[in-house]
Design a protein around this motif. Structure first.
Motif, PDB file in Angstrom:
ATOM      1  N   THR A  52       1.771   1.481  -6.345  1.00  0.00           N
ATOM      2  CA  THR A  52       1.734   2.747  -5.618  1.00  0.00           C
ATOM      3  C   THR A  52       3.106   3.346  -5.359  1.00  0.00           C
ATOM      4  OG1 THR A  52       1.669   1.459  -3.562  1.00  0.00           O
ATOM      5  CG2 THR A  52      -0.437   2.227  -4.453  1.00  0.00           C
ATOM      6  N   GLY A  53       4.046   2.555  -4.890  1.00  0.00           N
ATOM      7  CA  GLY A  53       5.345   3.091  -4.490  1.00  0.00           C
ATOM      8  C   GLY A  53       6.454   2.840  -5.472  1.00  0.00           C
ATOM      9  N   GLN A  54       6.108   2.445  -6.714  1.00  0.00           N
ATOM     10  CA  GLN A  54       7.133   2.140  -7.710  1.00  0.00           C
ATOM     11  C   GLN A  54       7.001   2.951  -8.990  1.00  0.00           C
ATOM     12  OE1 GLN A  54       7.461  -2.050  -8.607  1.00  0.00           O
ATOM     13  NE2 GLN A  54       7.216  -2.679  -6.491  1.00  0.00           N
ATOM     14  N   CYS A  55       5.943   3.717  -9.124  1.00  0.00           N
ATOM     15  CA  CYS A  55       5.689   4.409 -10.383  1.00  0.00           C
ATOM     16  C   CYS A  55       6.632   5.606 -10.545  1.00  0.00           C
ATOM     17  CB  CYS A  55       4.233   4.880 -10.455  1.00  0.00           C
ATOM     18  SG  CYS A  55       3.808   5.661 -12.028  1.00  0.00           S
ATOM     19  N   ARG A  56       7.524   5.511 -11.524  1.00  0.00           N
ATOM     20  CA  ARG A  56       8.465   6.606 -11.817  1.00  0.00           C
ATOM     21  C   ARG A  56       8.275   7.025 -13.274  1.00  0.00           C
ATOM     22  NH1 ARG A  56      14.275   4.604  -9.753  1.00  0.00           N
ATOM     23  NH2 ARG A  56      13.567   2.538 -10.471  1.00  0.00           N
ATOM     24  N   SER A  57       7.094   7.543 -13.543  1.00  0.00           N
ATOM     25  CA  SER A  57       6.737   7.894 -14.913  1.00  0.00           C
ATOM     26  C   SER A  57       7.615   9.020 -15.454  1.00  0.00           C
ATOM     27  CB  SER A  57       5.265   8.288 -14.982  1.00  0.00           C
ATOM     28  OG  SER A  57       4.848   8.464 -16.312  1.00  0.00           O
ATOM     29  N   ASP A  58       7.954   9.991 -14.603  1.00  0.00           N
ATOM     30  CA  ASP A  58       8.806  11.099 -15.056  1.00  0.00           C
ATOM     31  C   ASP A  58      10.186  10.588 -15.459  1.00  0.00           C
ATOM     32  OD1 ASP A  58       6.771  12.867 -14.603  1.00  0.00           O
ATOM     33  OD2 ASP A  58       7.553  13.619 -12.694  1.00  0.00           O
ATOM     34  N   LEU A  59      10.703   9.635 -14.708  1.00  0.00           N
ATOM     35  CA  LEU A  59      11.996   9.045 -15.058  1.00  0.00           C
ATOM     36  C   LEU A  59      11.891   8.317 -16.393  1.00  0.00           C
ATOM     37  CD1 LEU A  59      14.909   8.220 -14.479  1.00  0.00           C
ATOM     38  CD2 LEU A  59      14.020   6.341 -13.069  1.00  0.00           C
ATOM     39  N   ALA A  60      10.791   7.606 -16.599  1.00  0.00           N
ATOM     40  CA  ALA A  60      10.589   6.911 -17.875  1.00  0.00           C
ATOM     41  C   ALA A  60      10.543   7.900 -19.033  1.00  0.00           C
ATOM     42  CB  ALA A  60       9.315   6.087 -17.822  1.00  0.00           C
ATOM     43  N   ASP A  61       9.886   9.048 -18.824  1.00  0.00           N
ATOM     44  CA  ASP A  61       9.848  10.080 -19.868  1.00  0.00           C
ATOM     45  C   ASP A  61      11.256  10.562 -20.197  1.00  0.00           C
ATOM     46  OD1 ASP A  61       7.093   9.981 -20.064  1.00  0.00           O
ATOM     47  OD2 ASP A  61       6.760  11.631 -18.656  1.00  0.00           O
ATOM     48  N   HIS A  62      12.071  10.755 -19.158  1.00  0.00           N
ATOM     49  CA  HIS A  62      13.457  11.178 -19.382  1.00  0.00           C
ATOM     50  C   HIS A  62      14.210  10.142 -20.202  1.00  0.00           C
ATOM     51  CE1 HIS A  62      17.693  12.049 -18.696  1.00  0.00           C
ATOM     52  NE2 HIS A  62      17.815  10.895 -18.055  1.00  0.00           N
ATOM     53  N   LEU A  63      14.044   8.874 -19.877  1.00  0.00           N
ATOM     54  CA  LEU A  63      14.751   7.817 -20.589  1.00  0.00           C
ATOM     55  C   LEU A  63      14.296   7.729 -22.041  1.00  0.00           C
ATOM     56  CD1 LEU A  63      14.715   5.091 -17.794  1.00  0.00           C
ATOM     57  CD2 LEU A  63      16.615   6.599 -18.432  1.00  0.00           C
ATOM     58  N   CYS A  64      13.004   7.900 -22.272  1.00  0.00           N
ATOM     59  CA  CYS A  64      12.487   7.887 -23.649  1.00  0.00           C
ATOM     60  C   CYS A  64      13.064   9.027 -24.478  1.00  0.00           C
ATOM     61  CB  CYS A  64      10.963   7.956 -23.644  1.00  0.00           C
ATOM     62  SG  CYS A  64      10.158   6.400 -23.213  1.00  0.00           S
ATOM     63  N   ALA A  67       5.778  -2.515   0.829  1.00  0.00           N
ATOM     64  CA  ALA A  67       4.873  -1.391   1.029  1.00  0.00           C
ATOM     65  C   ALA A  67       4.733  -0.548  -0.235  1.00  0.00           C
ATOM     66  CB  ALA A  67       5.370  -0.522   2.182  1.00  0.00           C
ATOM     67  N   CYS A  68       5.564  -0.808  -1.235  1.00  0.00           N
ATOM     68  CA  CYS A  68       5.455  -0.141  -2.534  1.00  0.00           C
ATOM     69  C   CYS A  68       4.414  -0.816  -3.408  1.00  0.00           C
ATOM     70  CB  CYS A  68       6.808  -0.170  -3.246  1.00  0.00           C
ATOM     71  SG  CYS A  68       7.420  -1.862  -3.497  1.00  0.00           S
ATOM     72  N   ASP A  69       3.794  -1.870  -2.880  1.00  0.00           N
ATOM     73  CA  ASP A  69       2.917  -2.733  -3.675  1.00  0.00           C
ATOM     74  C   ASP A  69       1.565  -2.896  -2.970  1.00  0.00           C
ATOM     75  OD1 ASP A  69       2.001  -4.497  -5.556  1.00  0.00           O
ATOM     76  OD2 ASP A  69       3.302  -6.163  -4.963  1.00  0.00           O
ATOM     77  N   LEU A  70       0.972  -1.787  -2.590  1.00  0.00           N
ATOM     78  CA  LEU A  70      -0.296  -1.817  -1.862  1.00  0.00           C
ATOM     79  C   LEU A  70      -1.442  -2.234  -2.783  1.00  0.00           C
ATOM     80  CD1 LEU A  70       0.058   1.548   0.118  1.00  0.00           C
ATOM     81  CD2 LEU A  70       0.584  -0.766   0.946  1.00  0.00           C
ATOM     82  N   ASP A  71      -2.352  -3.040  -2.235  1.00  0.00           N
ATOM     83  CA  ASP A  71      -3.527  -3.459  -2.999  1.00  0.00           C
ATOM     84  C   ASP A  71      -4.636  -2.425  -2.810  1.00  0.00           C
ATOM     85  OD1 ASP A  71      -5.697  -4.638  -4.185  1.00  0.00           O
ATOM     86  OD2 ASP A  71      -5.305  -6.642  -3.379  1.00  0.00           O
ATOM     87  N   LEU A  72      -4.641  -1.434  -3.681  1.00  0.00           N
ATOM     88  CA  LEU A  72      -5.627  -0.362  -3.563  1.00  0.00           C
ATOM     89  C   LEU A  72      -7.018  -0.814  -3.971  1.00  0.00           C
ATOM     90  CD1 LEU A  72      -3.648   2.785  -4.761  1.00  0.00           C
ATOM     91  CD2 LEU A  72      -3.835   1.781  -2.487  1.00  0.00           C
ATOM     92  N   ASN A  73      -7.103  -1.851  -4.799  1.00  0.00           N
ATOM     93  CA  ASN A  73      -8.423  -2.381  -5.152  1.00  0.00           C
ATOM     94  C   ASN A  73      -9.094  -2.967  -3.919  1.00  0.00           C
ATOM     95  OD1 ASN A  73      -8.288  -1.741  -7.905  1.00  0.00           O
ATOM     96  ND2 ASN A  73      -7.139  -3.597  -8.359  1.00  0.00           N
ATOM     97  N   ALA A  74      -8.331  -3.725  -3.129  1.00  0.00           N
ATOM     98  CA  ALA A  74      -8.881  -4.281  -1.889  1.00  0.00           C
ATOM     99  C   ALA A  74      -9.214  -3.164  -0.906  1.00  0.00           C
ATOM    100  CB  ALA A  74      -7.888  -5.263  -1.268  1.00  0.00           C
TER     101      ALA A  74
END
Length: 313
Positions: free
Chosen positions: A230-242, A55-62
């Motif tokens: 959709t349910g996997q994007c953790r951009s803020d966490l990536a910013d912290h790691l960078c 459910a973290c991988d919804l096809d929003l294009n469809a």
């Protein structure tokens, strides 16, 4: 099993006409028949053929080509709109619990499972109660809407059980190992399909992860993977790691595959997408793929003694 009349009522109550169907790989063969049944009811149907891992991988294009997306096999992990979820219950032989009971040390046990077997939990609770054992089934969370439900990225129900022993009803050892790392409790995995009972060895995984961490310390740069799903994007966490290393760079990906990583050429990657990629799929990758906590260890901001399993909250 999908109850077509119930699904029809849900669709009709919203006035939906064009339906997009999505299912994980093991259930995709159901879609042509379901599409035909829905067309017979007057709906226009689009089938999503792309890979789907949950459910973290919804096809929003469809979905955006239709009125609604019908997602089969999982429960929601977020509040994405215009999505109807149709879980897929899987029956099994819960008598495996009777064989596990003699292995229990105490009279209180946390009880968890995956969404496929959620409907079996009341009977398991009854079996345990008849044996004089109290079952603790945690309340739902935002990512796990069923009592006692765990995901490969969320062991909230196991932690909230607050028990020294956890019974996991389900297949495979990924979830039990994650539960053990997340809780520190003794875990007994009961497979209602094969009848197998196992206690997971988390120490072996930790030894493997420690070796990868040591190898990653030699890397001259790091690719920080950010998922566009959709349910996997953790951009803020990536910013912290960078922010922990001047040699770390964000990479946006939808599908994380060995070829994709090989083509980009980083000597080490850090995964903020599905946590199972680092744990389950490491053998497929030619270079270390670390979890966020492991990268903090590499950068000196965490000790290995404070290791924690990666989860999405």
């Amino acid at each position: 099993m999908i109850r077509l009349p119930d699904l029809h009522n849900r669709l009709a109550s919203h006035g939906y006409h064009t339906i997009a169907l999505q299912a994980p790989e093991g259930l995709k063969r159901l879609l042509p028949r379901l599409a035909q049944d829905l067309q017979n009811l007057g709906y226009e149907v689009i089938i999503s053929g792309d890979p789907c891992y949950g459910a973290c991988d919804l096809d929003l294009n469809a979905r955006d080509c239709a009125d609604v997306l019908v997602h089969i096999g999982h429960t929601p992990v977020d509040e994405t709109d215009r999505v109807i979820y149709e879980p897929w219950p899987v029956d099994g032989d819960i008598s495996v619990i009777n064989e596990a009971i003699p292995r229990l040390i105490g009279k209180k046990v946390g009880l968890v499972t995956t969404v496929q077997h959620i409907h079996l939990l009341p009977k398991v609770v009854e079996l345990l109660s008849n044996a004089g054992i109290e079952s603790v089934v945690a309340e739902p969370s935002s990512r796990t809407p069923c009592p006692g439900q765990v995901l490969g990225c969320s062991f909230h129900a196991a932690r909230k059980a607050g028990a020294d022993e956890i019974l996991f009803l389900g297949t495979g050892l990924f979830h039990p190992i994650g539960i053990k790392l997340a809780t520190g409790a003794r875990v007994i995995a009961c497979d209602p399909i094969t009848g197998r009972i196992e206690e997971p060895d988390a120490d072996r995984l930790l030894r493997v992860r420690f070796g990868l961490i040591q190898k990653a310390k030699e890397a001259y740069s790091y690719g920080i993977i950010v998922s566009s799903k959709t349910g996997q994007c953790r951009s803020d966490l990536a910013d912290h790691l960078c922010s922990l290393s001047k040699r770390a760079y964000k990479i946006m990906l939808r599908e994380v595959t060995p070829d994709q990583l090989l083509n980009m050429g980083f000597p080490c990657y850090v995964n903020t997408a599905c946590p199972r990629l680092a744990y389950d799929d490491q053998i497929r990758f030619s270079v270390p793929v670390l979890t966020p906590a492991e990268f903090e260890i590499v950068c000196g901001f965490r000790d290995f003694a404070d290791y924690e399993v990666d989860e999405i909250s």
